[in-house]
Design a protein around this motif. Structure first.
Motif, PDB file in Angstrom:
ATOM      1  N   THR A  26      14.540   4.241   3.422  1.00  3.71           N
ATOM      2  CA  THR A  26      13.514   3.251   3.096  1.00  3.71           C
ATOM      3  C   THR A  26      14.123   2.023   2.458  1.00  3.71           C
ATOM      4  OG1 THR A  26      11.819   4.956   2.802  1.00  3.71           O
ATOM      5  CG2 THR A  26      11.427   2.829   1.745  1.00  3.71           C
ATOM      6  N   LEU A  56       4.277   2.969  -1.516  1.00  5.34           N
ATOM      7  CA  LEU A  56       5.052   3.684  -0.508  1.00  5.34           C
ATOM      8  C   LEU A  56       4.801   5.183  -0.527  1.00  5.34           C
ATOM      9  CD1 LEU A  56       8.477   1.816  -0.820  1.00  5.34           C
ATOM     10  CD2 LEU A  56       6.824   1.627   1.039  1.00  5.34           C
ATOM     11  N   LYS A  73      -0.604   7.820  12.738  1.00  3.78           N
ATOM     12  CA  LYS A  73       0.300   6.669  12.807  1.00  3.78           C
ATOM     13  C   LYS A  73       0.470   6.271  14.267  1.00  3.78           C
ATOM     14  CE  LYS A  73       3.033   7.853   8.696  1.00  3.78           C
ATOM     15  NZ  LYS A  73       4.404   8.117   8.175  1.00  3.78           N
ATOM     16  N   ASP A  99       4.378   0.952   8.202  1.00  2.00           N
ATOM     17  CA  ASP A  99       5.637   1.491   7.725  1.00  2.00           C
ATOM     18  C   ASP A  99       6.800   0.684   8.293  1.00  2.00           C
ATOM     19  OD1 ASP A  99       6.094   2.359  10.339  1.00  2.00           O
ATOM     20  OD2 ASP A  99       5.644   4.449   9.916  1.00  2.00           O
TER      21      ASP A  99
END
Length: 253
Positions: A26, A56, A73, A99
């Motif tokens: 990330t 997050l 998603k 994301d």
């Protein structure tokens, strides 16, 4: 300064239970995203490390998924994103964010499900985004995700439809997660064919790399083609690509 920010963000994410490998992946994606957004300061772009870590990990107030919530998603190209956002928003899917893979992260709660509507705006820089957010807020719009220079806004249809915005029946969650339009696939096909023709031309000596100026010609053609493609995509993003009522066929890869 940004190095200190990312180090603190890593610590905050780890403290919230995010796996070490996921934390590293990330944080590694953030500098590239920051460069694309045009903002030199991570704190200005993402907010305080602890607040960003909450976002997050879905720990900010009201964002933690409930026990019976549905999650989904999905991703699309710029030619179908608004169409699909509003299509699935009408089925009760609320976008919570985007994301770092460019996927819309959606949630739908059981029981009384509200329909949502979405819009996409071009916002280059935090100041422009903040000004637009303040301008749209009185009409019920709030930011639900950012990707490069695009900012996505959402609002419940109750803002315009009142109680009629509530769904009495919700369709099953979509089985698909990737949606590509015919235009997007066409652009990819043109690029692929161009590369194949170039390779074949060199392989069969149709293009003689030993001739003076050939290298520069190839580089110039690649540069012109790249700039033309970049300009075309940027123009499509700025102008929009389909009306709210246009329905374009989309396919999985």
């Amino acid at each position: 300064m940004n190095t200190t920010y990312f180090a603190e963000l890593s610590r905050q994410l780890t403290a919230r239970g995010m796996p070490e490998q996921e934390v590293a992946a990330t944080v590694a994606d953030l500098p590239g995203y920051l460069a694309e957004s045009g903002s030199p300061d991570a704190g200005e772009e993402f907010g305080a490390p602890d607040v960003f870590a909450d976002r997050l990990t879905h720990r900010d107030s009201g964002e933690r998924p409930g026990a019976g919530d549905e999650t989904w998603k999905w991703t699309s190209d710029i030619y179908t994103d608004r169409l699909l956002l509003n299509q699935y928003g009408a089925e009760g899917w609320e976008v919570e964010g985007i994301d770092f893979a460019g996927r819309f992260v959606c949630r739908r709660s059981p029981g009384a499900v509200m329909r949502w509507e979405y819009r996409r705006e071009i916002t280059q820089g935090a100041k422009v985004r903040d000004a637009l957010t303040a301008e749209l807020a009185p009409d019920g719009w709030e930011v639900c995700g950012r990707w490069l220079h695009m900012t996505y806004f959402k609002r419940p249809l109750a803002a315009t439809d009142g109680p009629a915005a509530e769904l009495t029946h919700t369709p099953a969650p979509p089985a698909r997660h990737v949606f590509f339009s015919a235009k997007y696939r066409g652009l990819i096909a043109v690029f692929a064919v161009s590369v194949i023709l170039l390779v074949l031309g060199i392989g069969f000596d149709v293009i003689d790399l030993d001739r003076p100026g050939v290298h520069y010609g190839i580089l110039a053609a690649a540069a012109v083609g790249g700039l033309a493609g970049w300009y075309g995509v940027k123009r499509d993003i700025t102008r929009g690509t389909q009306s709210p009522h246009h329905r374009e066929a989309v396919t999985e890869p």
